[in-house]
Motif scaffolding. Sequence first.
Motif, mmCIF file in Angstrom:
data_model
loop_
_atom_site.group_PDB
_atom_site.id
_atom_site.type_symbol
_atom_site.label_atom_id
_atom_site.label_comp_id
_atom_site.label_asym_id
_atom_site.label_seq_id
_atom_site.Cartn_x
_atom_site.Cartn_y
_atom_site.Cartn_z
ATOM 1 N N THR A 169 94.861 77.515 38.890
ATOM 2 C CA THR A 169 96.155 77.094 38.351
ATOM 3 C C THR A 169 96.477 77.983 37.145
ATOM 4 O O THR A 169 95.567 78.582 36.551
ATOM 5 N N VAL A 170 97.760 78.066 36.773
ATOM 6 C CA VAL A 170 98.123 78.908 35.621
ATOM 7 C C VAL A 170 97.623 78.295 34.311
ATOM 8 O O VAL A 170 97.583 78.968 33.288
ATOM 9 N N GLY A 184 98.084 71.755 41.779
ATOM 10 C CA GLY A 184 98.566 72.470 40.605
ATOM 11 C C GLY A 184 98.893 73.929 40.863
ATOM 12 O O GLY A 184 99.528 74.589 40.032
ATOM 13 N N LEU A 185 98.473 74.459 42.022
ATOM 14 C CA LEU A 185 98.705 75.875 42.308
ATOM 15 C C LEU A 185 100.202 76.203 42.431
ATOM 16 O O LEU A 185 100.597 77.353 42.349
ATOM 17 N N HIS A 186 101.044 75.187 42.633
ATOM 18 C CA HIS A 186 102.486 75.410 42.829
ATOM 19 C C HIS A 186 103.238 75.641 41.522
ATOM 20 O O HIS A 186 104.381 76.085 41.536
ATOM 21 N N PHE A 187 102.617 75.295 40.404
ATOM 22 C CA PHE A 187 103.316 75.423 39.117
ATOM 23 C C PHE A 187 103.184 76.830 38.553
ATOM 24 O O PHE A 187 102.092 77.382 38.502
ATOM 25 N N ILE A 297 101.857 64.163 42.911
ATOM 26 C CA ILE A 297 102.181 65.458 43.521
ATOM 27 C C ILE A 297 100.896 65.941 44.169
ATOM 28 O O ILE A 297 99.854 66.012 43.509
ATOM 29 N N THR A 298 100.942 66.234 45.466
ATOM 30 C CA THR A 298 99.708 66.538 46.185
ATOM 31 C C THR A 298 99.986 67.496 47.334
ATOM 32 O O THR A 298 101.148 67.683 47.730
ATOM 33 N N ASN A 299 98.951 68.142 47.841
ATOM 34 C CA ASN A 299 99.087 68.980 49.035
ATOM 35 C C ASN A 299 98.868 68.138 50.283
ATOM 36 O O ASN A 299 98.605 66.940 50.197
#
Length: 344
Positions: A169-170, A184-187, A297-299
Motif C-alpha cells: 500500500t502507499v 488498501g492497494l487501490h488507494f 472496503i474489500t477485494n
Amino acid sequence: MVGLKTSDYNFDLPKELIAQDPLPDRSASRLLVMDRQTGETSHHIFKEIGSFLRPGDCLVLNNTRVIPARLLGVKEDTGAAVEILLLKRREKNVWEALVKPGKKLRPGARVRFGDGRLTAKILAVQEDGNRLVEFFYEGIWEEILDSLGQMPLPPYITHKLQDKNRYQTVYAKFDGSAAAPTAGLHFTQELLEKVQAMGVELAYVTLHVGLGTFRPVKVDNVLEHHMHTEAYQVTQEAADKINRTRENGGRVICVGTTSCRTVESAADENGRLEACSGDTDIFIYPGYRFKVMDGLITNFHLPESTLVMLVSAFAGREHVLSAYAEAVRERYRFFSFGDAMFIR
C-alpha cells in the motif's frame, strides 16, 4: 444451520477473472458498491470512493509492510534447489517458515542463498510442518532480505511482479507481513488526501498478515476451523480517532478484512478501543456481532475462505454470494490485484 458448512461459501469463478497483474493506476480499479441491508448493488470506479464517504467518517487502514519473504536457495551439501518462505520472526535471527521441499530440509540441514551473503540452518520441525530456521549473515538484515528476497505473491498469481512496490500500500510503514492487506492497494496518496480534505479521518492500525489468510477452509463444519494467529497493534492516536468517530455518530469504515479483524479484536464489549498490542486468532463468520465496524472496503475473495465468511457475517451470505455472481457476470477482476467492493 445455514452458513456453518464450508460448502455454503463456494461459488464458480472462471480462472481468467483472477487478476494476474496490478493496473497501471491503482485507483482505476472497478468498485462494486453494496447496501448490506437490501443487497442492492451499483457499479463505479474506485477513485469515486469519496462519493460514498461522509464528513465525520473514519477510514481504518492497516499500515503493515510486506517483507520480500520468499527466499530461493540451495542445500549446502547437495546443491538441490529449495525455497524458504518467512512467516513470523521468533527471535532476532530465528524465523518460523514454510519450506519446499520439506523432505530435504530436516533439522541440521544448511541452505545458502545468492552469493552466500546469507545462510540458514533448520533448527526444528513444528507440529504443523513449519520449520524454525536460524539465519547467519553480516550486515543489515533488511538490506540483505531486500536484495535476495522476492515478494511472496499468493499461489494463484503466476505472473512475475515487475515492481515490488505494487504489492505494498502507499501507506505501508511497519515491516512484518507475508501478504499485503490488498483492499488498501487501490488507494493513491492523492486519493487519501482528497478524502481527508472532505473531513474523513484516517486511523492507521497494524496487523501483520500471515499466509493463513488465503488458505481455504479444509473442514466441512466452519466451527471446526482453526484460525492462525497474527500480531497487531493499535496506537492511542488511532483508538482516539475511532472512539471519537463513534461518539459523534460517524461511520467506522475498515479498509480490508485485516483492519476489521484488528479493531474487532482490540475493542471492548461496547466497541471502545484503547492503545494495545497482541496476537489475534479472531474468526468472524455469520452470527458474529460487530462491535466497531460500520462499513467495509474489500477485494473479492477466494471461494470457501475465512474472508468470504467474514464478509458474509457483515452483509449476509445471500447478499454476498449474489453480489459475487454479479461481479462474475460483469467480468470484475478477482483477488489480490483485482477490483474492490464497498459494503455500506
